[in-house]
Design a protein around this motif. Structure first.
Motif, PDB file in Angstrom:
ATOM      1  N   LYS A  79      29.251  59.099  34.267  1.00  0.00           N
ATOM      2  CA  LYS A  79      29.249  58.175  35.398  1.00  0.00           C
ATOM      3  C   LYS A  79      29.664  56.759  35.012  1.00  0.00           C
ATOM      4  CE  LYS A  79      25.539  60.754  37.715  1.00  0.00           C
ATOM      5  NZ  LYS A  79      24.147  60.680  38.265  1.00  0.00           N
ATOM      6  N   ARG A  80      30.334  56.618  33.882  1.00  0.00           N
ATOM      7  CA  ARG A  80      30.716  55.270  33.434  1.00  0.00           C
ATOM      8  C   ARG A  80      31.638  54.606  34.466  1.00  0.00           C
ATOM      9  NH1 ARG A  80      33.663  58.823  30.538  1.00  0.00           N
ATOM     10  NH2 ARG A  80      35.935  58.542  30.425  1.00  0.00           N
ATOM     11  N   ASP A  81      31.510  53.297  34.540  1.00  0.00           N
ATOM     12  CA  ASP A  81      32.281  52.506  35.504  1.00  0.00           C
ATOM     13  C   ASP A  81      32.692  51.208  34.808  1.00  0.00           C
ATOM     14  OD1 ASP A  81      33.209  50.859  37.558  1.00  0.00           O
ATOM     15  OD2 ASP A  81      31.784  51.642  39.021  1.00  0.00           O
ATOM     16  N   ILE A  82      33.872  51.213  34.240  1.00  0.00           N
ATOM     17  CA  ILE A  82      34.354  50.063  33.471  1.00  0.00           C
ATOM     18  C   ILE A  82      34.438  48.810  34.341  1.00  0.00           C
ATOM     19  CG2 ILE A  82      36.315  49.109  32.221  1.00  0.00           C
ATOM     20  CD1 ILE A  82      34.800  51.036  30.544  1.00  0.00           C
ATOM     21  N   HIS A  83      34.863  48.976  35.589  1.00  0.00           N
ATOM     22  CA  HIS A  83      34.987  47.821  36.494  1.00  0.00           C
ATOM     23  C   HIS A  83      33.624  47.151  36.678  1.00  0.00           C
ATOM     24  CE1 HIS A  83      36.466  45.296  39.723  1.00  0.00           C
ATOM     25  NE2 HIS A  83      35.481  45.730  40.502  1.00  0.00           N
ATOM     26  N   THR A  84      32.593  47.969  36.921  1.00  0.00           N
ATOM     27  CA  THR A  84      31.236  47.436  37.078  1.00  0.00           C
ATOM     28  C   THR A  84      30.742  46.820  35.778  1.00  0.00           C
ATOM     29  OG1 THR A  84      30.685  49.034  38.813  1.00  0.00           O
ATOM     30  CG2 THR A  84      28.841  48.026  37.639  1.00  0.00           C
ATOM     31  N   LEU A  85      31.086  47.426  34.659  1.00  0.00           N
ATOM     32  CA  LEU A  85      30.692  46.891  33.352  1.00  0.00           C
ATOM     33  C   LEU A  85      31.204  45.466  33.191  1.00  0.00           C
ATOM     34  CD1 LEU A  85      29.543  47.148  30.468  1.00  0.00           C
ATOM     35  CD2 LEU A  85      31.752  48.146  29.790  1.00  0.00           C
TER      36      LEU A  85
END
Length: 204
Positions: free
Chosen positions: A176-182
């Motif tokens: 569920k990784r989300d680079i944008h949110t990171l």
């Protein structure tokens, strides 16, 4: 007769809910379902429920959900660091102590045992908060993997080196990784440059 039927209907609803919640029910849940809380008191008298805290009831066969119970008592606390990863299912490691984060002005009436308390500025306290479920299917508030990763990076010097490296590398395999949110969270925490550099080094 009508009153008895109403009681049996409420009792059945409560018992069905208890089966799915690990034996825990709250007065607020009952109010949301238009169930008069007097029926909880009645079930206590009958020995079906026991009152664990104000507005919190546990069945005789109920399992003790430590995470839900803790957050019910301390509603502003957010599960963080390795505890958050455990609750998110991002690690198989079960933390010995709970990690929770609160804002600086938050005061515990009595410091809870077995809990590592982390303090942050109020403006980022709710940053990256998500809801997940405990093993007993009860809702709790935790920091997302992205927020947790930023917390580790922000306090890299205080982190166990092995745990830190494993966490950063494991993010690539987190479904569920989300680079944008990171990067959004990193920017809000003033870590955007550091996080970007680290991600480029690890995932190049």
């Amino acid at each position: 007769m009508q009153q008895k039927k109403r009681y049996m209907d409420y009792k059945k609803h409560i018992e069905q809910y208890l089966e799915n919640s690990g034996g825990i029910i709250t007065a607020s849940y009952c109010r949301s379902k238009k169930i008069p809380t007097i029926y909880l008191s009645r079930l206590v008298r009958e020995g079906i429920l026991q009152r664990a805290a104000e507005g919190l009831y546990i069945s005789e066969a109920g399992m003790y959900d430590a995470y839900y119970y803790f957050q019910y008592r301390f509603k502003k606390a957010v599960f963080s660091y390795e505890t958050a990863l455990h609750l998110l299912g991002a690690t198989d490691k079960i933390p010995q102590d709970m990690d929770v984060t609160v804002y600086y002005s938050y005061k515990f009436n009595k410091a809870p045992l077995g809990v590592n308390i982390h303090y942050v500025n109020k403006k980022i306290h709710n940053l990256g908060v998500v809801e997940t479920r405990t093993m007993f299917n009860n809702p709790v508030r935790v920091y997302s993997y992205e927020r947790t990763l930023c917390d580790f990076i922000a306090h890299e010097d205080a982190m166990d080196r092995e745990v830190y490296i494993k966490l950063v590398r494991s993010y690539a395999h987190y479904a569920k990784r989300d680079i944008h949110t990171l990067y959004e969270i990193a920017t809000s925490m003033g870590l955007d440059a550091k996080v970007k550099t680290l991600m480029e080094l690890v995932y190049e």
